[in-house]
Write a protein that holds these residues in place. Structure first.
Motif, short mmCIF file in Angstrom:
data_model
loop_
_atom_site.label_atom_id
_atom_site.label_comp_id
_atom_site.label_asym_id
_atom_site.label_seq_id
_atom_site.Cartn_x
_atom_site.Cartn_y
_atom_site.Cartn_z
N LEU A 144 -2.67 20.44 -8.89
CA LEU A 144 -1.45 19.73 -8.59
C LEU A 144 -0.77 19.89 -7.13
O LEU A 144 -0.48 21.32 -7.15
N THR A 145 -0.40 18.86 -6.61
CA THR A 145 0.03 19.26 -5.24
C THR A 145 0.85 18.01 -4.71
O THR A 145 0.39 16.87 -4.86
N PRO A 146 1.94 18.08 -3.84
CA PRO A 146 2.52 16.91 -3.41
C PRO A 146 1.62 16.28 -2.23
O PRO A 146 1.87 15.17 -2.19
N ILE A 205 -3.54 15.67 -7.35
CA ILE A 205 -2.65 14.87 -7.91
C ILE A 205 -1.26 15.34 -7.60
O ILE A 205 -0.93 16.35 -7.70
N SER A 206 -0.59 14.23 -7.05
CA SER A 206 0.65 14.42 -6.88
C SER A 206 1.48 13.65 -7.87
O SER A 206 1.17 12.60 -8.11
N ILE A 207 2.76 13.96 -8.42
CA ILE A 207 3.54 13.32 -9.33
C ILE A 207 4.49 12.36 -8.71
O ILE A 207 5.35 11.51 -9.06
N GLY A 208 4.72 12.32 -7.33
CA GLY A 208 5.57 11.91 -6.61
C GLY A 208 5.89 12.31 -5.23
O GLY A 208 5.61 13.65 -5.03
N TYR A 224 7.93 14.02 -3.40
CA TYR A 224 9.05 14.90 -3.40
C TYR A 224 8.26 16.37 -3.81
O TYR A 224 7.42 16.27 -4.10
N VAL A 225 8.93 17.37 -3.40
CA VAL A 225 8.27 18.71 -3.39
C VAL A 225 9.07 19.41 -4.35
O VAL A 225 10.23 19.69 -4.30
N LEU A 226 8.30 19.85 -5.41
CA LEU A 226 8.87 20.79 -6.46
C LEU A 226 8.45 22.32 -6.27
O LEU A 226 7.71 22.69 -5.21
N GLY A 240 6.73 24.21 -7.91
CA GLY A 240 5.51 24.45 -8.25
C GLY A 240 4.59 23.52 -9.17
O GLY A 240 5.28 22.28 -9.24
N GLY A 241 3.48 23.62 -9.53
CA GLY A 241 2.71 22.45 -10.22
C GLY A 241 3.11 22.58 -11.63
O GLY A 241 2.27 21.63 -12.31
N PRO A 247 4.75 19.05 -12.87
CA PRO A 247 3.61 17.97 -12.88
C PRO A 247 2.41 18.04 -13.63
O PRO A 247 2.15 17.23 -14.22
N1 ADE Z 1 3.58 20.64 -6.55
C1 ADE Z 1 4.97 20.66 -6.04
N2 ADE Z 1 5.50 19.41 -5.85
C2 ADE Z 1 4.53 18.61 -6.42
C3 ADE Z 1 4.32 17.24 -6.88
N3 ADE Z 1 5.37 16.36 -6.28
N4 ADE Z 1 3.43 16.89 -7.36
C4 ADE Z 1 2.35 17.60 -7.82
N5 ADE Z 1 2.45 18.95 -7.42
C5 ADE Z 1 3.37 19.47 -6.98
#
Ligand code: ADE
Length: 242
Positions: free
Chosen positions: A103-105, A146-149, A151-153, A155-156, A159
């Motif tokens: 899980l990563t932006p 995979i990114s869920i959108g 924007y930066v959260l 952590g994963g 997501p």
């Molecule tokens: N980790 C931080 N931001 C994320 C995002 N938008 N989607 C998936 N993983 C994330």
């Protein structure tokens, strides 16, 4: 049975959500399985270190590769691709297929189609990042990102919950009622209802900004009992929503 394995440094985050939602029922009914793994179980030394400073300098901490490699090795059932694995059988039973997902932006944007695709695997390993990211070599250990959108959260973890719920809903029996089988939206490949829905009471009174009372009514057609007409109206309203 589809099994989810979540690798995280904050396992507690998942406990309450998975013990309250439709996910709880799905697990209880043996429709899916969820295992939450603390990455620190695979760390080294007394400090259980899983992160370190970036080479070359810069802010924040980076998740180290080695604990992740060990965790994935311990958790993964069988990493052969779906296609290559089709012919692989043991006692005429197809071998389960694992998919390792970071899980990563920076990943591919998640959507309903992706949820449907992922539901075909037997094991989904969801790797949650924290801090400023992963050691870049972790890329070599995963099948996809995979990114869920956009924007930066922090952590994963959120997501991973999003992906898990969307995928789990694709598993037969997880969504209680046999979802909107006859509905327009379903035939369009969507599994949610797009037309407006109403329940009791028939009239609700609200005050607008000028403090005048307004009556909000349920569209008459829905009270008519004419199912052909209702169906047509719903179709019209769904198209409007797009
Ligand atoms: N980790 C931080 N931001 C994320 C995002 N938008 N989607 C998936 N993983 C994330």
């Amino acid at each position: 049975m589809l099994q989810f394995d979540i690798v995280t440094i904050f396992p507690e985050i998942f406990v309450s959500y998975f013990s309250e939602s439709i996910i709880k029922r799905a697990v209880k009914n043996n429709l899916i399985k969820i295992k939450i793994h603390n990455l620190r179980n695979w760390s080294q030394g007394v400090h259980k270190q899983v992160d370190d400073r970036p080479y070359g300098g810069g802010p924040g901490m980076i998740l180290m590769m080695e604990p992740i490699a060990k965790a994935l090795e311990a958790i993964t059932v069988n990493r052969l691709p779906l296609t290559a694995n089709k012919k692989k059988t043991v006692n005429s039973k197809r071998l389960p297929v694992s998919r390792i997902i970071m899980l990563t932006p920076a990943g591919k944007k998640f959507n309903q189609r992706e949820a449907e695709r992922l539901a075909k695997y037997d094991q989904l390993i969801l790797l949650c990042g924290r801090y400023e990211g992963f050691d870049a070599r972790v890329d070599k250990l995963v099948d996809e990102k995979i990114s869920i959108g956009d924007y930066v959260l922090a952590g994963g973890e959120l997501p991973a919950m999003v992906v898990l719920e969307a995928v789990a809903r694709q598993v037969k029996g997880v969504v209680g009622h046999d979802h909107a089988l006859a509905e327009e939206t379903f035939s369009k490949g969507l599994d949610y209802i797009e037309y407006p829905q109403y329940t009791r009471p028939e009239i609700v009174e609200i005050r607008n900004q000028k403090s005048e009372i307004r009556k909000l009514r349920v569209p008459k057609i829905l009270l008519s009992g004419n199912h052909a007409k209702i169906k047509k109206w719903r179709g019209k309203m769904s198209n409007k929503a797009r």
